[in-house]
Design an enzyme around this catalytic site. Sequence first.
Site, PDB file in Angstrom:
ATOM      1  N   GLY A   1      -7.848  20.833  -4.019  1.00  0.00           N
ATOM      2  CA  GLY A   1      -6.679  20.749  -3.132  1.00  0.00           C
ATOM      3  C   GLY A   1      -6.580  21.917  -2.173  1.00  0.00           C
TER       4      GLY A   1
ATOM      5  N   SER B   1      -6.430  -0.962  -5.497  1.00  0.00           N
ATOM      6  CA  SER B   1      -6.754  -1.077  -4.084  1.00  0.00           C
ATOM      7  C   SER B   1      -7.615  -2.337  -3.950  1.00  0.00           C
ATOM      8  CB  SER B   1      -7.488   0.192  -3.699  1.00  0.00           C
ATOM      9  OG  SER B   1      -7.948   0.166  -2.407  1.00  0.00           O
TER      10      SER B   1
ATOM     11  N   LYS C   1     -20.297   6.139 -14.084  1.00  0.00           N
ATOM     12  CA  LYS C   1     -19.123   6.930 -14.483  1.00  0.00           C
ATOM     13  C   LYS C   1     -17.943   6.639 -13.548  1.00  0.00           C
ATOM     14  CE  LYS C   1     -22.194  10.551 -16.101  1.00  0.00           C
ATOM     15  NZ  LYS C   1     -22.510  11.968 -16.064  1.00  0.00           N
TER      16      LYS C   1
ATOM     17  N   HIS D   1       0.851  -1.205   0.000  1.00  0.00           N
ATOM     18  CA  HIS D   1       0.000   0.000   0.000  1.00  0.00           C
ATOM     19  C   HIS D   1       0.882   1.250   0.000  1.00  0.00           C
ATOM     20  CE1 HIS D   1      -3.001   2.736   2.054  1.00  0.00           C
ATOM     21  NE2 HIS D   1      -3.731   2.192   1.105  1.00  0.00           N
TER      22      HIS D   1
ATOM     23  N   MET E   1      -8.233  11.821  -5.270  1.00  0.00           N
ATOM     24  CA  MET E   1      -9.548  11.264  -4.909  1.00  0.00           C
ATOM     25  C   MET E   1      -9.655   9.765  -5.143  1.00  0.00           C
ATOM     26  SD  MET E   1     -11.742  12.450  -8.210  1.00  0.00           S
ATOM     27  CE  MET E   1     -12.296  10.848  -8.788  1.00  0.00           C
TER      28      MET E   1
HETATM   29  P1  NAI Z   1     -11.589  13.654  -0.512  1.00  0.00           P
HETATM   30  O1  NAI Z   1     -12.989  13.261  -0.786  1.00  0.00           O
HETATM   31  O2  NAI Z   1     -11.265  14.190   0.825  1.00  0.00           O
HETATM   32  O3  NAI Z   1     -11.124  14.730  -1.587  1.00  0.00           O
HETATM   33  C1  NAI Z   1     -11.210  14.461  -2.962  1.00  0.00           C
HETATM   34  C2  NAI Z   1     -10.768  15.685  -3.740  1.00  0.00           C
HETATM   35  O4  NAI Z   1     -11.758  16.699  -3.609  1.00  0.00           O
HETATM   36  C3  NAI Z   1      -9.463  16.291  -3.250  1.00  0.00           C
HETATM   37  O5  NAI Z   1      -8.660  16.631  -4.341  1.00  0.00           O
HETATM   38  C4  NAI Z   1      -9.905  17.544  -2.496  1.00  0.00           C
HETATM   39  O6  NAI Z   1      -8.933  18.577  -2.569  1.00  0.00           O
HETATM   40  C5  NAI Z   1     -11.136  17.914  -3.267  1.00  0.00           C
HETATM   41  N1  NAI Z   1     -12.050  18.713  -2.445  1.00  0.00           N
HETATM   42  C6  NAI Z   1     -12.650  18.338  -1.299  1.00  0.00           C
HETATM   43  N2  NAI Z   1     -13.399  19.344  -0.825  1.00  0.00           N
HETATM   44  C7  NAI Z   1     -13.271  20.365  -1.699  1.00  0.00           C
HETATM   45  C8  NAI Z   1     -13.805  21.677  -1.773  1.00  0.00           C
HETATM   46  N3  NAI Z   1     -14.627  22.159  -0.831  1.00  0.00           N
HETATM   47  N4  NAI Z   1     -13.467  22.450  -2.814  1.00  0.00           N
HETATM   48  C9  NAI Z   1     -12.615  22.003  -3.755  1.00  0.00           C
HETATM   49  N5  NAI Z   1     -12.071  20.767  -3.748  1.00  0.00           N
HETATM   50  C10 NAI Z   1     -12.406  19.966  -2.724  1.00  0.00           C
HETATM   51  O7  NAI Z   1     -10.582  12.443  -0.832  1.00  0.00           O
HETATM   52  P2  NAI Z   1     -10.895  10.870  -0.859  1.00  0.00           P
HETATM   53  O8  NAI Z   1     -11.559  10.522  -2.127  1.00  0.00           O
HETATM   54  O9  NAI Z   1     -11.553  10.520   0.410  1.00  0.00           O
HETATM   55  O10 NAI Z   1      -9.418  10.255  -0.856  1.00  0.00           O
HETATM   56  C11 NAI Z   1      -8.614  10.371   0.321  1.00  0.00           C
HETATM   57  C12 NAI Z   1      -7.259   9.802   0.102  1.00  0.00           C
HETATM   58  O11 NAI Z   1      -7.309   8.398  -0.011  1.00  0.00           O
HETATM   59  C13 NAI Z   1      -6.501  10.274  -1.130  1.00  0.00           C
HETATM   60  O12 NAI Z   1      -5.268  10.768  -0.680  1.00  0.00           O
HETATM   61  C14 NAI Z   1      -6.287   9.010  -1.960  1.00  0.00           C
HETATM   62  O13 NAI Z   1      -5.076   9.013  -2.693  1.00  0.00           O
HETATM   63  C15 NAI Z   1      -6.255   7.986  -0.864  1.00  0.00           C
HETATM   64  N6  NAI Z   1      -6.532   6.631  -1.322  1.00  0.00           N
HETATM   65  C16 NAI Z   1      -5.484   5.749  -1.402  1.00  0.00           C
HETATM   66  C17 NAI Z   1      -5.689   4.437  -1.767  1.00  0.00           C
HETATM   67  C18 NAI Z   1      -4.557   3.494  -1.879  1.00  0.00           C
HETATM   68  O14 NAI Z   1      -4.792   2.309  -2.052  1.00  0.00           O
HETATM   69  N7  NAI Z   1      -3.330   3.937  -1.814  1.00  0.00           N
HETATM   70  C19 NAI Z   1      -7.038   3.939  -2.075  1.00  0.00           C
HETATM   71  C20 NAI Z   1      -8.056   4.961  -2.019  1.00  0.00           C
HETATM   72  C21 NAI Z   1      -7.807   6.239  -1.629  1.00  0.00           C
END
Ligand code: NAI
Length: 349
Positions: free
Chosen positions: A306, A140, A224, A116, A175
């Site tokens: 971001g 994932s 989508k 991971h 995301m």
């Molecule tokens: P999230 O839902 O918190 O955010 C998603 C995106 O929406 C981000 O780019 C954030 O900046 C943007 N965003 C959120 N609120 C906003 C607003 N008010 N205005 C403008 N943009 C806004 O993120 P999510 O989907 O919960 O993912 C969290 C983390 O999980 C990420 O870092 C992702 O890389 C990680 N992840 C890692 C996995 C792995 O296997 N390595 C698997 C799944 C997720």
Amino acid sequence: MKVSRSDLNQLIAVKLHKAGLSKEHADGVADVLVHADMRGIHSHGAMRVEYYAERIAKGGINTTPNFKYEVTGPCTAVFDGDNGVGHVAAKQAMDEAIQMAQTSGIAAVGVRRIGHSGALSYFVRQAAKAGMIGISVCQSDPMVVPFGGSEPYYGTNPIAFAAPSNDDRLLTLDMATTVQAWGKILHARSRNESIPDSWAVDKEGHPTTDPFKVNALLPIAGPKGYGLMMMVDVLSGILLGLPFGNKVSSMYHNLTEYRNLGQFHLVINPAFFTDPVVFRQHISQTMDELNQIKPAPGFEQVLFPGQNNDLIQEEYEQNGIEIVDEIYEYLVSDTVHRNQYDHKDPFAK
Ligand code: NAI
């Protein structure tokens, strides 16, 4: 509990080193986890340390991996992580991709056989800090129902993108392709909070607000989001000759086994497409223009992708990072792990 960035980094690195990682790799993982906590992505920060520690201690991570980087074409390469920690392999592979894109204009680097790797924004921001566009996707473990299906097939397969501006801001999208990342369910569990009914379904396929009843996650925007997770799985799984779909290894199934996960980095050097100075100016301009859009009722300001994390980072830099007390207590304790993740049904309590 508020903790400074350097203290949190040190606590995580010490714990992972105690679990069996080399000092260098423990520091590398700590850096990526603190990046996540620092930006408010607590689902991928210190909260994961005990799980990693258990996997490392049980042999499910190669603590002495032999990383191999093979250039396979003018702008392509494969980085074999030998099932070491994904955070360190993905970081090194991104460094290689950035270097390749300096002269080739574009670099596509497949990262094979890793554990991971955490929050993908860390890696794409490496590229943006070097003046490039960074894109990264990874597999994932299967826990998401495909659109119209009642059994999990794909993972939460995240997509990240970052681009540089002509000031110190970076445009960053990071995301999961699910309505919420699995870590957000874990975070809700750790705080005993309910979740919105649009995130996940229970055993019968009904939407649930109880994080302890979640049996599968839902893709974003129905078919989508389902299509995007398919794309991520093709790029970071099938393209790299790795297990794909519901054959991707589970996070908790067997902590003594390597995970063989895949990740795919794409780096684009703006200088090969346009004037790089104008490119950066226009990224800044688009961020400013977004901030100036008239907000909808109930919103104070439109943020660029971001920026919500940038604002948290600014606050945490001044006042310390907010960490759940129980996680802090584990980090400062002598316990390496409490044997609580192995063979656990990820959806069980
Ligand atoms: P999230 O839902 O918190 O955010 C998603 C995106 O929406 C981000 O780019 C954030 O900046 C943007 N965003 C959120 N609120 C906003 C607003 N008010 N205005 C403008 N943009 C806004 O993120 P999510 O989907 O919960 O993912 C969290 C983390 O999980 C990420 O870092 C992702 O890389 C990680 N992840 C890692 C996995 C792995 O296997 N390595 C698997 C799944 C997720």
